[in-house]
Motif scaffolding. Structure first.
Motif, PDB file in Angstrom:
ATOM      1  N   UNK A  19     -23.552  30.582  10.338  1.00  0.00           N
ATOM      2  CA  UNK A  19     -22.949  31.868   9.995  1.00  0.00           C
ATOM      3  C   UNK A  19     -21.618  31.965  10.724  1.00  0.00           C
ATOM      4  N   UNK A  20     -20.586  32.273   9.989  1.00  0.00           N
ATOM      5  CA  UNK A  20     -19.263  32.404  10.577  1.00  0.00           C
ATOM      6  C   UNK A  20     -18.921  33.882  10.686  1.00  0.00           C
ATOM      7  N   UNK A  24     -17.979  34.386  16.771  1.00  0.00           N
ATOM      8  CA  UNK A  24     -18.474  33.041  17.060  1.00  0.00           C
ATOM      9  C   UNK A  24     -17.630  31.922  16.479  1.00  0.00           C
ATOM     10  N   UNK A  25     -16.735  32.232  15.575  1.00  0.00           N
ATOM     11  CA  UNK A  25     -15.926  31.191  14.935  1.00  0.00           C
ATOM     12  C   UNK A  25     -14.875  30.650  15.916  1.00  0.00           C
ATOM     13  N   UNK A  26     -14.896  29.348  16.194  1.00  0.00           N
ATOM     14  CA  UNK A  26     -13.920  28.797  17.134  1.00  0.00           C
ATOM     15  C   UNK A  26     -12.486  28.841  16.609  1.00  0.00           C
ATOM     16  N   UNK A  27     -12.322  28.838  15.302  1.00  0.00           N
ATOM     17  CA  UNK A  27     -10.968  28.933  14.737  1.00  0.00           C
ATOM     18  C   UNK A  27     -10.390  30.317  15.027  1.00  0.00           C
ATOM     19  N   UNK A  28     -11.234  31.329  14.966  1.00  0.00           N
ATOM     20  CA  UNK A  28     -10.777  32.684  15.284  1.00  0.00           C
ATOM     21  C   UNK A  28     -10.322  32.767  16.732  1.00  0.00           C
ATOM     22  N   UNK A  29     -11.051  32.133  17.631  1.00  0.00           N
ATOM     23  CA  UNK A  29     -10.652  32.130  19.042  1.00  0.00           C
ATOM     24  C   UNK A  29      -9.290  31.470  19.212  1.00  0.00           C
ATOM     25  N   UNK A  30      -9.078  30.366  18.510  1.00  0.00           N
ATOM     26  CA  UNK A  30      -7.783  29.678  18.572  1.00  0.00           C
ATOM     27  C   UNK A  30      -6.674  30.571  18.023  1.00  0.00           C
ATOM     28  N   UNK A  31      -6.950  31.229  16.903  1.00  0.00           N
ATOM     29  CA  UNK A  31      -5.924  32.068  16.289  1.00  0.00           C
ATOM     30  C   UNK A  31      -5.637  33.322  17.112  1.00  0.00           C
ATOM     31  N   UNK A  32      -6.590  33.772  17.929  1.00  0.00           N
ATOM     32  CA  UNK A  32      -6.305  34.900  18.812  1.00  0.00           C
ATOM     33  C   UNK A  32      -5.230  34.528  19.822  1.00  0.00           C
ATOM     34  N   UNK A  33      -5.233  33.274  20.252  1.00  0.00           N
ATOM     35  CA  UNK A  33      -4.227  32.812  21.210  1.00  0.00           C
ATOM     36  C   UNK A  33      -2.928  32.482  20.487  1.00  0.00           C
TER      37      UNK A  33
END
Length: 129
Positions: A19-20, A24-33
């Motif tokens: 489930x994304x 929990x999505x690691x791409x979202x964490x990257x895009x936050x930065x």
């Protein structure tokens, strides 16, 4: 089921059941930065001119306001991507460099740059047709 073995099919099914969501999505964490208009540009500018002084960044990043530059640099510093060194001089001198953690973004930014070049090329080809 597109794989040849039961183990491969089970692994494929496990990936599909993930489930994304934004927490929990690691791409979202990257895009936050990296997200936003200025952060990738600033990271690239600091990477190529390190150590980068505030005034140099203001001059070399076209269109950014002083308040936006200050805000984005603070966010990148809080995220551990850049570090700021203040020299006790008159006038005060501040230099920005990428942290070791910030340097790990280099391959990501290179890949994004290559993808962006290809994207622009594809769009130019579409317009020519």
């Amino acid at each position: 089921m597109k794989n040849n073995t039961i183990a491969e099919n089970q692994q494929d099914m496990n990936v599909k059941n993930v489930v994304f969501d934004e927490k929990t999505c690691p791409v979202t964490a990257t895009m936050q930065v990296l997200g936003g208009k200025w952060k990738p540009i600033l990271i690239n500018a600091i990477y190529f001119t390190s150590p980068a002084r505030f005034g140099e960044l203001k001059r070399s990043v076209k269109g950014i306001t002083q308040s936006m530059l200050t805000s984005q640099l603070r966010q990148l510093e809080e995220d551990g991507v850049i570090k700021r060194k203040i020299y006790a001089e008159i006038p005060p001198r501040v230099e920005y460099t990428l942290t070791e953690f910030g340097l790990t973004l280099s391959p990501i930014l290179v890949a994004m740059g290559n993808w962006g070049k290809q994207y622009k090329l594809n769009n130019e080809r579409k317009k020519e047709k």
